[in-house]
Design a protein around this motif. Structure first.
Motif, PDB file in Angstrom:
ATOM      1  N   HIS A   1       0.376   2.374   2.600  1.00 19.74           N
ATOM      2  CA  HIS A   1       1.489   1.941   1.752  1.00 19.74           C
ATOM      3  C   HIS A   1       1.725   0.433   1.881  1.00 19.74           C
ATOM      4  O   HIS A   1       1.900  -0.264   0.884  1.00 19.74           O
ATOM      5  N   GLU A   2       1.711  -0.067   3.085  1.00 19.89           N
ATOM      6  CA  GLU A   2       1.891  -1.502   3.319  1.00 19.89           C
ATOM      7  C   GLU A   2       0.753  -2.288   2.669  1.00 19.89           C
ATOM      8  O   GLU A   2       0.976  -3.318   2.031  1.00 19.89           O
ATOM      9  N   GLU A   3      -0.464  -1.790   2.824  1.00 17.88           N
ATOM     10  CA  GLU A   3      -1.637  -2.439   2.240  1.00 17.88           C
ATOM     11  C   GLU A   3      -1.525  -2.478   0.715  1.00 17.88           C
ATOM     12  O   GLU A   3      -1.714  -3.521   0.096  1.00 17.88           O
ATOM     13  N   TRP A   4      -1.201  -1.337   0.132  1.00 21.91           N
ATOM     14  CA  TRP A   4      -1.084  -1.243  -1.323  1.00 21.91           C
ATOM     15  C   TRP A   4       0.038  -2.143  -1.846  1.00 21.91           C
ATOM     16  O   TRP A   4      -0.115  -2.825  -2.858  1.00 21.91           O
ATOM     17  N   THR A   5       1.171  -2.152  -1.169  1.00 27.87           N
ATOM     18  CA  THR A   5       2.300  -2.988  -1.582  1.00 27.87           C
ATOM     19  C   THR A   5       1.920  -4.464  -1.566  1.00 27.87           C
ATOM     20  O   THR A   5       2.271  -5.213  -2.488  1.00 27.87           O
TER      21      THR A   5
END
Length: 103
Positions: free
Chosen positions: A58-62
């Motif tokens: 999620h952090e990577e995608w954000t």
């Protein structure tokens, strides 16, 4: 829809946290690690710079959305302007259509 990260430890009814790890957390963590690595494997060297140090998918995608969404919006606006201002002039229809395809 993103799956929310479940709590890591079991909480007893007497409001105490145990050292027992919840099975759903282990499953979530395993899936997240697979997604994190899948995303990493598909990124270019330039894009990887923006996700180094991310601990979850999620952090990577954000991070990727934050970087590339704004670039995409400005590019879309630029293309709209080009399409609104292109003129056929004395070009043949074939040449004009080629210009449109180029944009």
């Amino acid at each position: 829809m993103a799956q929310l990260r479940p709590p890591k430890y079991v909480v007893r009814t007497e409001a105490s946290v145990t050292k027992e790890i919840i099975g759903a957390f282990i499953d979530w963590e395993s899936t997240d690690m697979v997604l994190l690595n899948l995303l990493l494997a598909t990124l270019t060297d330039v894009a990887i710079e923006y996700v180094i140090g991310c601990k979850t998918a999620h952090e990577e995608w954000t991070n990727l959305v934050d970087i590339y969404a704004s670039v995409s919006k400005s590019k879309v606006n630029h293309l709209k302007i080009e399409l609104h201002t292109i003129k056929k002039g004395t070009d043949s229809i074939n040449k004009y259509l080629l210009k449109l395809k180029g944009i």
